[in-house]
Design a protein around this motif. Sequence first.
Motif, mmCIF file in Angstrom:
data_model
loop_
_atom_site.group_PDB
_atom_site.id
_atom_site.type_symbol
_atom_site.label_atom_id
_atom_site.label_comp_id
_atom_site.label_asym_id
_atom_site.label_seq_id
_atom_site.Cartn_x
_atom_site.Cartn_y
_atom_site.Cartn_z
ATOM 1 N N TYR A 185 0.574 -1.369 -0.047
ATOM 2 C CA TYR A 185 -0.010 0.021 0.257
ATOM 3 C C TYR A 185 0.975 1.617 0.380
ATOM 4 O O TYR A 185 0.886 2.075 -0.935
ATOM 5 N N MET A 186 1.788 1.579 0.629
ATOM 6 C CA MET A 186 2.615 2.279 1.091
ATOM 7 C C MET A 186 3.626 2.744 -0.196
ATOM 8 O O MET A 186 3.205 3.834 -0.751
ATOM 9 N N GLU A 187 4.533 1.487 -0.798
ATOM 10 C CA GLU A 187 5.130 1.441 -2.258
ATOM 11 C C GLU A 187 4.195 2.221 -2.701
ATOM 12 O O GLU A 187 3.988 2.798 -4.389
ATOM 13 N N SER A 188 2.531 1.727 -3.535
ATOM 14 C CA SER A 188 2.015 1.688 -4.308
ATOM 15 C C SER A 188 1.231 3.230 -4.759
ATOM 16 O O SER A 188 1.410 3.868 -4.652
ATOM 17 N N SER A 189 1.310 3.868 -2.779
ATOM 18 C CA SER A 189 0.716 5.365 -2.832
ATOM 19 C C SER A 189 1.773 6.343 -3.851
ATOM 20 O O SER A 189 1.588 7.688 -4.200
ATOM 21 N N LEU A 190 2.560 5.759 -2.831
ATOM 22 C CA LEU A 190 4.139 7.003 -3.798
ATOM 23 C C LEU A 190 4.030 6.483 -5.232
ATOM 24 O O LEU A 190 4.403 7.808 -5.862
ATOM 25 N N GLY A 191 3.750 4.990 -5.938
ATOM 26 C CA GLY A 191 3.566 5.517 -7.261
ATOM 27 C C GLY A 191 2.430 6.005 -7.925
ATOM 28 O O GLY A 191 1.994 6.847 -8.711
ATOM 29 N N ILE A 192 1.265 6.514 -6.736
ATOM 30 C CA ILE A 192 -0.186 7.103 -7.358
ATOM 31 C C ILE A 192 0.577 8.453 -7.837
ATOM 32 O O ILE A 192 0.318 8.917 -8.784
ATOM 33 N N GLY A 193 1.029 8.952 -6.870
ATOM 34 C CA GLY A 193 1.226 10.348 -6.603
ATOM 35 C C GLY A 193 2.105 10.845 -7.397
ATOM 36 O O GLY A 193 1.651 12.046 -8.160
ATOM 37 N N LEU A 194 3.291 9.744 -8.301
ATOM 38 C CA LEU A 194 3.885 9.966 -9.196
ATOM 39 C C LEU A 194 3.561 9.894 -10.562
ATOM 40 O O LEU A 194 3.437 10.998 -11.798
ATOM 41 N N LEU A 195 1.909 9.173 -11.169
ATOM 42 C CA LEU A 195 1.901 8.278 -11.795
ATOM 43 C C LEU A 195 0.607 9.518 -11.996
ATOM 44 O O LEU A 195 0.501 10.900 -13.434
ATOM 45 N N ILE A 196 -0.491 10.213 -10.719
ATOM 46 C CA ILE A 196 -1.569 11.954 -11.004
ATOM 47 C C ILE A 196 -0.161 12.799 -11.157
ATOM 48 O O ILE A 196 -0.039 13.733 -12.486
ATOM 49 N N GLY A 197 0.818 13.003 -11.143
ATOM 50 C CA GLY A 197 1.723 14.087 -11.735
ATOM 51 C C GLY A 197 1.852 14.030 -13.098
ATOM 52 O O GLY A 197 2.212 14.972 -13.581
ATOM 53 N N ASN B 7 1.435 7.028 12.884
ATOM 54 C CA ASN B 7 1.449 5.493 12.309
ATOM 55 C C ASN B 7 0.654 5.197 10.529
ATOM 56 O O ASN B 7 1.046 6.190 9.667
ATOM 57 N N LEU B 8 0.953 3.755 10.458
ATOM 58 C CA LEU B 8 1.284 3.413 8.986
ATOM 59 C C LEU B 8 -0.025 4.386 7.723
ATOM 60 O O LEU B 8 0.157 4.862 7.025
ATOM 61 N N THR B 9 -1.130 4.357 8.428
ATOM 62 C CA THR B 9 -2.073 5.233 7.360
ATOM 63 C C THR B 9 -1.542 6.689 7.510
ATOM 64 O O THR B 9 -1.806 6.871 5.991
ATOM 65 N N LEU B 10 -0.991 7.474 8.252
ATOM 66 C CA LEU B 10 -0.769 8.569 7.559
ATOM 67 C C LEU B 10 0.601 8.748 6.233
ATOM 68 O O LEU B 10 0.629 9.464 5.972
ATOM 69 N N LEU B 11 1.512 7.546 6.806
ATOM 70 C CA LEU B 11 2.628 7.500 6.584
ATOM 71 C C LEU B 11 2.169 7.087 5.147
ATOM 72 O O LEU B 11 2.726 7.346 3.991
ATOM 73 N N THR B 12 0.988 6.769 4.759
ATOM 74 C CA THR B 12 0.554 5.943 3.399
ATOM 75 C C THR B 12 -0.127 7.002 2.672
ATOM 76 O O THR B 12 0.530 7.675 1.306
ATOM 77 N N ILE B 13 -0.417 8.571 3.257
ATOM 78 C CA ILE B 13 -1.160 9.181 2.716
ATOM 79 C C ILE B 13 0.149 10.221 2.269
ATOM 80 O O ILE B 13 -0.407 10.970 0.852
ATOM 81 N N VAL B 14 0.663 10.262 3.253
ATOM 82 C CA VAL B 14 1.805 11.320 2.556
ATOM 83 C C VAL B 14 2.730 11.690 1.766
ATOM 84 O O VAL B 14 3.186 12.226 1.313
ATOM 85 N N VAL B 15 3.224 10.054 1.896
ATOM 86 C CA VAL B 15 3.900 9.428 1.161
ATOM 87 C C VAL B 15 3.765 8.988 -0.671
ATOM 88 O O VAL B 15 4.292 9.639 -1.523
ATOM 89 N N PHE B 16 2.266 9.814 -0.742
ATOM 90 C CA PHE B 16 1.694 10.362 -2.454
ATOM 91 C C PHE B 16 1.825 11.628 -2.717
ATOM 92 O O PHE B 16 2.649 11.683 -3.401
ATOM 93 N N PHE B 17 2.125 12.403 -1.361
ATOM 94 C CA PHE B 17 2.807 13.931 -1.649
ATOM 95 C C PHE B 17 3.816 13.639 -1.826
ATOM 96 O O PHE B 17 4.790 14.792 -2.839
ATOM 97 N N ILE B 18 4.863 13.060 -1.430
ATOM 98 C CA ILE B 18 6.734 12.747 -2.081
ATOM 99 C C ILE B 18 6.474 12.833 -3.731
ATOM 100 O O ILE B 18 6.835 12.826 -4.534
ATOM 101 N N GLY B 19 5.491 11.692 -3.907
ATOM 102 C CA GLY B 19 5.610 11.332 -5.209
ATOM 103 C C GLY B 19 5.213 11.381 -6.300
ATOM 104 O O GLY B 19 5.640 11.804 -7.239
#
Length: 401
Positions: free
Chosen positions: A259-271, A306-318
């Motif tokens: 989930y976390m790695e995918s969130s990074l990828g989704i952020g990159l994809l939308i960008g 926590n993991l849920t918030l980390l998954t959200i924040v990593v989206f914005f990094i991507g």
Amino acid sequence: MATQSLLRNRIFVLLFVAGIFAVVSFSMFLTTTTWFVISESNSAGSLGLVLIAATIPRIAMMVFGGILADRYKKTSIMFVTNFMQGILLLILFLLVWNDTASIMMLLLLAAGFGMLDAFFGPASSSLIPKIVEKRQLQQANAIFQGADQIAFIAGPILAGILMETVGVAGSYFIAMIFAFLSAVIIYPKFIKEAPVEHEVQQQPVKEMKEGFQYIRKSNFLLTGLGVLITLNFFVFGTLHIAIPLLVESYGGSPLNLSYMESSLGIGLLIGTGVLSSILIKNKGKTSLIGLTGAIIAYLIFALVPNLTLLTIVVFFIGFSMSFVFVPFFTAAQEITEDHIMGRVMSIIFLAMNGFDPLAYAIVSGLAAMDISIQVILFSFGIIGAIITILLFVKAKTYQSK
């Protein structure tokens, strides 16, 4: 004369699909291997060693990959790369299936896999300017980077599901299938790539020196490399090792990792989706703004509990990272001469990935000393922020292009 749509460009579409399969395979390999190592050894040091093994040979061969991309057909290089990666994944599958995989074998196979991957990036990125019109370069790069991010979304999710249901061996097996599919699609007889325009038969060292000299004469390329190195070392490189360590420390599962790695990828994809539809004129300044956004999100990531918030924040990094990669890649392709494109792109890929091993070694070493991973990440973020401020202050010429 009207410009042909990229979706009607047969060679671009084949490259696009092959790229998706190749990166799905690579991201599955990376996710499966990181989880397998951390779950089997419960050691940050072992994880760091495997990641270093996957990146140091990749970096060492990346420069040579650029030379080959200038000498030979890019499709041939990509075909051989994907086919050999499929063979290595088959070996990994058999080792895990028979319960004979060891850390030493993983080190060797990760090194081989990473070394082969060094040839794919420079070849594919230097092929894009040959198959699309110059005015389409930003859109083509955004779409191609978007394909990579679709793959980075699909790969970790698929790997996580497979590891939960059929185990690590099953994940390696499906990754192998994707590698072979990519090889089939990029098969040179299907693509019919134009001959190499400027084939120079010199000593590899001399050819590589020409690439470095070419970049050294360009203030824009030199500064852009500094931007990429800052992003790679202080943000992206540390995330590779920090994410599985954080998942483990918070009691997560392989699905949490995916989930976390995918969130990074989704952020990159939308960008990249945004960049495929909006033409960026000031590419240097845009890449610095993207770096700033990534650093700010990274500092927040270091403080989240926590993991849920980390998954959200990593989206914005991507999301922010895409505004660094795509504008600079496009500008570099626009200003670089065709005969040296492969070598320049290989050096750019080196800047993007070359500091990963150092980041892995430092983070895993500090973690092994019982220093909190959050403290490590925040320290990296602060240093990255200082460098970004200096780039904004000093790199005025870069920001004007």
